[in-house]
Design a protein around this motif. Structure first.
Motif, mmCIF file in Angstrom:
data_model
loop_
_atom_site.group_PDB
_atom_site.id
_atom_site.type_symbol
_atom_site.label_atom_id
_atom_site.label_comp_id
_atom_site.label_asym_id
_atom_site.label_seq_id
_atom_site.Cartn_x
_atom_site.Cartn_y
_atom_site.Cartn_z
ATOM 1 N N GLN A 308 0.821 -1.215 0.000
ATOM 2 C CA GLN A 308 0.000 0.000 0.000
ATOM 3 C C GLN A 308 0.852 1.261 0.000
ATOM 4 O OE1 GLN A 308 -3.040 -0.321 3.040
ATOM 5 N NE2 GLN A 308 -3.297 -2.498 2.667
ATOM 6 N N ILE A 309 1.889 1.279 -0.848
ATOM 7 C CA ILE A 309 2.819 2.398 -0.895
ATOM 8 C C ILE A 309 2.513 3.281 -2.099
ATOM 9 C CG2 ILE A 309 5.243 3.023 -1.244
ATOM 10 C CD1 ILE A 309 6.012 0.603 0.395
ATOM 11 N N PRO A 310 2.279 4.586 -1.896
ATOM 12 C CA PRO A 310 2.003 5.507 -3.001
ATOM 13 C C PRO A 310 3.210 5.701 -3.912
ATOM 14 C CG PRO A 310 1.368 6.453 -0.880
ATOM 15 C CD PRO A 310 2.180 5.236 -0.599
ATOM 16 N N GLY A 311 2.932 6.188 -5.126
ATOM 17 C CA GLY A 311 3.982 6.368 -6.121
ATOM 18 C C GLY A 311 5.083 7.305 -5.690
ATOM 19 N N GLY A 312 4.716 8.487 -5.190
ATOM 20 C CA GLY A 312 5.729 9.445 -4.760
ATOM 21 C C GLY A 312 6.571 8.911 -3.623
ATOM 22 N N SER A 315 9.133 6.322 -5.110
ATOM 23 C CA SER A 315 10.268 6.928 -5.808
ATOM 24 C C SER A 315 11.215 7.589 -4.822
ATOM 25 C CB SER A 315 9.789 7.942 -6.856
ATOM 26 O OG SER A 315 9.114 9.016 -6.267
ATOM 27 N N ASN A 316 10.662 8.154 -3.739
ATOM 28 C CA ASN A 316 11.513 8.754 -2.717
ATOM 29 C C ASN A 316 12.312 7.700 -1.952
ATOM 30 O OD1 ASN A 316 11.068 11.494 -3.097
ATOM 31 N ND2 ASN A 316 9.210 11.492 -1.881
ATOM 32 N N LEU A 317 11.674 6.566 -1.646
ATOM 33 C CA LEU A 317 12.393 5.485 -0.963
ATOM 34 C C LEU A 317 13.565 4.998 -1.810
ATOM 35 C CD1 LEU A 317 9.566 3.252 0.594
ATOM 36 C CD2 LEU A 317 11.255 4.629 1.819
ATOM 37 N N VAL A 318 13.310 4.840 -3.100
ATOM 38 C CA VAL A 318 14.381 4.406 -4.007
ATOM 39 C C VAL A 318 15.522 5.419 -3.995
ATOM 40 C CG1 VAL A 318 14.978 3.980 -6.419
ATOM 41 C CG2 VAL A 318 12.859 3.045 -5.489
ATOM 42 N N VAL A 333 12.688 -2.847 3.330
ATOM 43 C CA VAL A 333 11.981 -1.618 3.697
ATOM 44 C C VAL A 333 10.515 -1.701 3.281
ATOM 45 C CG1 VAL A 333 11.837 0.872 3.289
ATOM 46 C CG2 VAL A 333 14.069 -0.203 3.637
ATOM 47 N N LEU A 334 10.259 -2.255 2.082
ATOM 48 C CA LEU A 334 8.889 -2.404 1.616
ATOM 49 C C LEU A 334 8.086 -3.327 2.532
ATOM 50 C CD1 LEU A 334 9.359 -2.701 -2.261
ATOM 51 C CD2 LEU A 334 8.618 -0.720 -0.952
ATOM 52 N N ALA A 335 8.730 -4.360 3.029
ATOM 53 C CA ALA A 335 8.047 -5.290 3.926
ATOM 54 C C ALA A 335 7.817 -4.671 5.307
ATOM 55 C CB ALA A 335 8.855 -6.584 4.059
ATOM 56 N N VAL A 350 -0.141 9.016 2.973
ATOM 57 C CA VAL A 350 -0.144 10.225 2.172
ATOM 58 C C VAL A 350 0.676 11.268 2.928
ATOM 59 C CG1 VAL A 350 -2.284 11.115 3.193
ATOM 60 C CG2 VAL A 350 -1.642 11.799 0.873
ATOM 61 N N THR A 351 1.261 12.218 2.189
ATOM 62 C CA THR A 351 2.137 13.211 2.806
ATOM 63 C C THR A 351 1.403 13.969 3.910
ATOM 64 O OG1 THR A 351 3.256 13.489 0.681
ATOM 65 C CG2 THR A 351 3.576 15.213 2.304
ATOM 66 N N PRO A 352 2.041 14.194 5.069
ATOM 67 C CA PRO A 352 3.419 13.843 5.408
ATOM 68 C C PRO A 352 3.589 12.454 6.019
ATOM 69 C CG PRO A 352 2.510 15.168 7.145
ATOM 70 C CD PRO A 352 1.431 15.072 6.091
ATOM 71 N N LEU A 353 2.469 11.734 6.258
ATOM 72 C CA LEU A 353 2.595 10.446 6.923
ATOM 73 C C LEU A 353 3.315 9.415 6.077
ATOM 74 C CD1 LEU A 353 -0.747 10.208 8.889
ATOM 75 C CD2 LEU A 353 1.540 9.899 9.815
ATOM 76 N N SER A 354 3.189 9.514 4.753
ATOM 77 C CA SER A 354 3.913 8.562 3.911
ATOM 78 C C SER A 354 5.414 8.695 4.121
ATOM 79 C CB SER A 354 3.546 8.767 2.436
ATOM 80 O OG SER A 354 3.756 10.103 2.043
ATOM 81 N N GLN A 355 5.898 9.951 4.196
ATOM 82 C CA GLN A 355 7.326 10.168 4.453
ATOM 83 C C GLN A 355 7.705 9.686 5.852
ATOM 84 O OE1 GLN A 355 5.360 12.284 2.931
ATOM 85 N NE2 GLN A 355 6.396 13.186 1.184
ATOM 86 N N MET A 356 6.859 9.987 6.825
ATOM 87 C CA MET A 356 7.155 9.609 8.208
ATOM 88 C C MET A 356 7.229 8.095 8.365
ATOM 89 S SD MET A 356 4.608 12.512 9.733
ATOM 90 C CE MET A 356 4.243 11.676 11.270
ATOM 91 N N VAL A 357 6.250 7.402 7.799
ATOM 92 C CA VAL A 357 6.241 5.937 7.882
ATOM 93 C C VAL A 357 7.407 5.347 7.096
ATOM 94 C CG1 VAL A 357 4.958 3.856 7.227
ATOM 95 C CG2 VAL A 357 3.766 5.769 8.321
ATOM 96 N N GLY A 358 7.665 5.910 5.896
ATOM 97 C CA GLY A 358 8.761 5.415 5.073
ATOM 98 C C GLY A 358 10.111 5.588 5.730
ATOM 99 N N VAL A 359 10.329 6.755 6.318
ATOM 100 C CA VAL A 359 11.609 7.008 7.004
ATOM 101 C C VAL A 359 11.759 6.078 8.200
ATOM 102 C CG1 VAL A 359 12.872 8.682 8.408
ATOM 103 C CG2 VAL A 359 11.874 9.395 6.234
ATOM 104 N N GLN A 360 10.685 5.922 8.975
ATOM 105 C CA GLN A 360 10.782 5.056 10.142
ATOM 106 C C GLN A 360 11.033 3.605 9.741
ATOM 107 O OE1 GLN A 360 10.646 6.226 13.522
ATOM 108 N NE2 GLN A 360 11.628 4.220 13.645
ATOM 109 N N ALA A 361 10.386 3.149 8.676
ATOM 110 C CA ALA A 361 10.626 1.792 8.190
ATOM 111 C C ALA A 361 12.074 1.632 7.748
ATOM 112 C CB ALA A 361 9.676 1.468 7.033
ATOM 113 N N THR A 362 12.596 2.652 7.065
ATOM 114 C CA THR A 362 13.992 2.613 6.607
ATOM 115 C C THR A 362 14.946 2.563 7.795
ATOM 116 O OG1 THR A 362 13.406 3.861 4.620
ATOM 117 C CG2 THR A 362 15.737 3.812 5.227
#
Length: 468
Positions: A308-312, A315-318, A333-335, A350-362
């Motif tokens: 359930q990861i949005p496109g933006g 691309s930012n995670l990559v 990270v995806l898992a 969705v922003t900003p939570l998508s960034q927050m969740v993505g960074v924390q997962a990373t």
């Protein structure tokens, strides 16, 4: 099957905002856009989405541009087409909640500099965080006759997100004074028959126009649009084909052709679309050549229905993992991402939570342990500063962050003092306009660096003229 009403279907073009945000991490500079504006203005789009979202941050941080200057130049070029932006409600175009005076100023300046439609969303679908922006838009419209408030619902999956949830939200959005509703499907999770069910249900409870925004990430977006159109959706978001598909939107040309074959008039000039296509092919090639356009974001990812990861976000995670020489950890990270989302009460990504969740997962993956380090934004979220979580936050994570403290239940912005006066005083002569003050409030460090470069450029230019 009963005959489907063949009403006109309107098109919002995303190539100047969400398409390149999703595929090339928002790196398209203004100079790449301006030469094609005249042709785009002749197409007959309902609107062109060209500002807001991550473009503001990317303009200052990476492209060294003034985002307000971009908007004014685009407005000068688009004589006949409505310009649209994405606005993060109480988070404006930044990554934290701001005071009401900042929201008011930002809405006012966005419209006065050229925006016609403000698509307003909240990362938690907490309508309390949208009301101020809607009110500000309606106030400007009453005074100046311009400005439309579109409230977007961040679509996602989970036990809390029932059909009744969405229809109830639609009724509330109409009551709060919005001009239209957008279903914002950031990760391509809305599948065709669910889209038809959702559109029909919402049409039964509201008279507002309904727009659908989705991404091709999971490979079903075009089919989803077709079923949504049959169900009565009014407007769809598409992207010119060179910057379509993958984590972007369905291709404008393909959707227009398919809908025309079905008897739906999209009101656009197909010949002009072909000319625009020809313009963006070499633009795409430039970003492919310099490595900004990673082929990975073009591949169909059916597991997006799991992650359930949005496109933006993808691309930012990559980009972030590449910068840390850790792209080989992407699958981990995806898992980890849906696990972090579950811990946080299943918020929409969705922003900003998508960034927050993505960074924390990373961070969880790269540090070799979960929550060894917790970002300050995650802590603010758990304290309730971003709004009410849709589900229960993991009790152990909440305890780690809050201790014996209780999360707040009110609207966080009600606790904030006005921010604009202090920011204006701090900047002094460095701010040449109220727009500069807003840039600073949203991104202090990046804005001050931009102002410094601007002063240096002006000084060098002035000195050269004096010598000459």
């Amino acid at each position: 099957m009963s005959e489907i009403e063949k009403k006109p279907i309107k098109i919002t073009e995303t190539v100047l905002r969400d398409a390149h945000q999703s595929l090339i991490a928002t790196r398209m500079p203004t100079e790449f856009m301006l030469p094609i504006v005249d042709k785009m203005d002749k197409v007959g789009y309902h609107s062109v989405e060209c500002w807001g979202g991550a473009t503001f941050d990317a303009s200052l941080r990476f492209l060294k541009e003034d985002p307000w200057d971009r908007l004014r130049k685009l407005r000068d070029g688009f004589k006949n087409t409505k310009l649209q932006m994405l606005f993060r409600g109480q988070n404006i175009l930044g990554y934290r909640p701001y005071a009401d005076d900042v929201v008011d100023y930002f809405v006012q300046k966005s419209i006065s500099n050229g925006i016609d439609i403000i698509r307003i969303f909240d990362c938690l679908n907490d309508l309390r965080n949208l009301q101020e922006a809607v009110n500000a838009t309606n106030k400007f419209k009453a005074q100046e006759g311009r400005g439309e408030a579109q409230v977007a619902l961040a679509y996602t999956l989970g036990d809390a997100y029932t059909l009744e949830y969405w229809t109830s939200m639609a009724k509330k959005i109409e009551e709060m004074g919005a001009d239209s509703i957008c279903i914002k499907d950031m990760a391509g999770l809305l599948v065709p028959y669910k889209a038809a069910e959702l559109i029909k249900a919402m049409k039964e409870v509201t008279k507002l126009p309904i727009q659908l925004h989705t991404h091709y990430t999971s490979g079903v977006a075009s089919m989803t649009y077709l079923k949504a159109v049959e169900a009565g959706v009014d407007i769809i978001d598409t992207a010119m084909s060179p910057l379509a598909l993958g984590t972007s939107q369905p291709a404008t040309e393909s959707m227009v052709y398919a809908l025309q074959q079905m008897g739906f008039d999209c009101g656009v000039d197909a010949h002009e679309l072909n000319r625009i296509n020809e313009f963006f092919i070499p633009v795409k090639d430039k970003f492919s050549a310099n490595g900004t356009f990673d082929p990975y974001v073009l591949s169909t990812k059916t597991d997006a229905l799991i992650y359930q990861i949005p496109g933006g976000m993808l691309s930012n995670l990559v980009a972030q993992l590449k910068a840390q020489n850790a792209i080989d950890r992407l699958d981990e990270v995806l898992a980890e991402t849906p696990r972090v989302r579950a811990d946080m009460g299943y918020p929409p990504l969705v922003t900003p939570l998508s960034q927050m969740v993505g960074v924390q997962a990373t961070v969880n993956v790269l540090l070799g342990g979960r929550y060894k380090s917790i970002g300050k934004e995650i802590k603010s979220y758990i304290r309730g500063e971003y709004g009410k979580a849709p589900g229960e936050v993991n009790p152990e994570l909440a305890k780690q962050v809050l201790g014996d403290e209780q999360p707040m239940t009110g609207r966080f912005a009600d606790t904030l003092e006005p921010e604009f006066p202090a920011a204006r005083e701090h900047l002094g002569t460095h701010a040449r306009s109220e727009e500069d003050v807003l840039s600073y409030i949203a991104f202090p460090q990046q804005a001050e660096q931009f102002f410094e470069r601007r002063e240096q450029t002006f000084t060098a230019s002035y000195s050269f003229k004096e010598v000459k």
